[in-house]
Design a protein around this motif. Structure first.
Motif, PDB file in Angstrom:
ATOM      1  N   CYS A  68      39.063  16.148 -68.300  1.00 44.42           N
ATOM      2  CA  CYS A  68      38.744  14.767 -68.681  1.00 44.42           C
ATOM      3  C   CYS A  68      39.601  14.298 -69.856  1.00 44.42           C
ATOM      4  CB  CYS A  68      37.267  14.647 -69.048  1.00 44.42           C
ATOM      5  SG  CYS A  68      36.153  14.922 -67.674  1.00 44.42           S
ATOM      6  N   SER A  69      39.912  15.201 -70.773  1.00 44.48           N
ATOM      7  CA  SER A  69      40.681  14.806 -71.958  1.00 44.48           C
ATOM      8  C   SER A  69      42.108  14.390 -71.617  1.00 44.48           C
ATOM      9  CB  SER A  69      40.691  15.931 -72.990  1.00 44.48           C
ATOM     10  OG  SER A  69      41.330  17.075 -72.462  1.00 44.48           O
ATOM     11  N   LEU A 100      34.156  26.211 -70.227  1.00 45.45           N
ATOM     12  CA  LEU A 100      33.401  25.014 -70.596  1.00 45.45           C
ATOM     13  C   LEU A 100      34.048  23.731 -70.088  1.00 45.45           C
ATOM     14  CD1 LEU A 100      32.509  25.952 -74.290  1.00 45.45           C
ATOM     15  CD2 LEU A 100      31.063  26.147 -72.255  1.00 45.45           C
ATOM     16  N   GLU A 101      35.194  23.845 -69.465  1.00 44.77           N
ATOM     17  CA  GLU A 101      35.967  22.673 -69.063  1.00 44.77           C
ATOM     18  C   GLU A 101      35.929  22.482 -67.545  1.00 44.77           C
ATOM     19  OE1 GLU A 101      40.151  21.608 -70.700  1.00 44.77           O
ATOM     20  OE2 GLU A 101      40.439  23.015 -69.055  1.00 44.77           O
ATOM     21  N   ARG A 102      35.749  21.226 -67.126  1.00 48.34           N
ATOM     22  CA  ARG A 102      35.853  20.889 -65.703  1.00 48.34           C
ATOM     23  C   ARG A 102      37.183  20.176 -65.484  1.00 48.34           C
ATOM     24  NH1 ARG A 102      29.957  18.896 -63.487  1.00 48.34           N
ATOM     25  NH2 ARG A 102      29.013  20.938 -63.774  1.00 48.34           N
TER      26      ARG A 102
END
Length: 130
Positions: A68-69, A100-102
């Motif tokens: 997302c970032s 922890l990242e999608r």
């Protein structure tokens, strides 16, 4: 017949495809190709932010999938979570959990199989200035 593009818009051939890396995490739950419904896909793409996300993934991606970032969107995390989930549940994107990242990617082959030419229209879309 190839989709036409008007002057100043990217051609559908500009859609970027990246090779699938080995040892990917399993995707989060998503509809099977045979379960993709045009009305659900169009509803997900009817939101300008989601359309922007998909277009960025199609034309600007520099990797197989993106967090997302990567989009640098100035929105609360809860709002972004909602938009990315809407795209995944409609079958437009595939998401994988990396710790922890999608990370997301467009389901190009699946969407082209079910709705030929749809992604070319998304790629050729020109956002309006607000």
């Amino acid at each position: 017949m190839a989709p036409s593009s008007s002057p100043g818009t990217p051609a559908a051939s500009a859609i970027r495809r990246h090779p699938q890396p080995p040892d990917l995490p399993e995707p989060l739950p998503e509809p099977a190709v045979s379960e993709l419904r045009l009305e659900a896909v169009l509803a997900a793409l009817s939101d300008p932010l989601r359309l922007h996300i998909v277009r960025a993934l199609l034309l600007d991606s520099d990797a197989f999938d993106h967090s997302c970032s990567w989009f640098a969107l100035d929105r609360p995390k809860s709002s972004l979570t909602h938009h990315f989930r809407a795209l995944r549940e409609a079958g437009v994107t595939r998401q994988r959990q990396y710790g922890l990242e999608r990370r997301s990617q467009v389901r190009i082959d699946d969407l082209e199989a079910r709705f030929p030419g749809l992604l070319a229209l998304v790629a050729d879309w020109t956002p309006t200035e607000e």
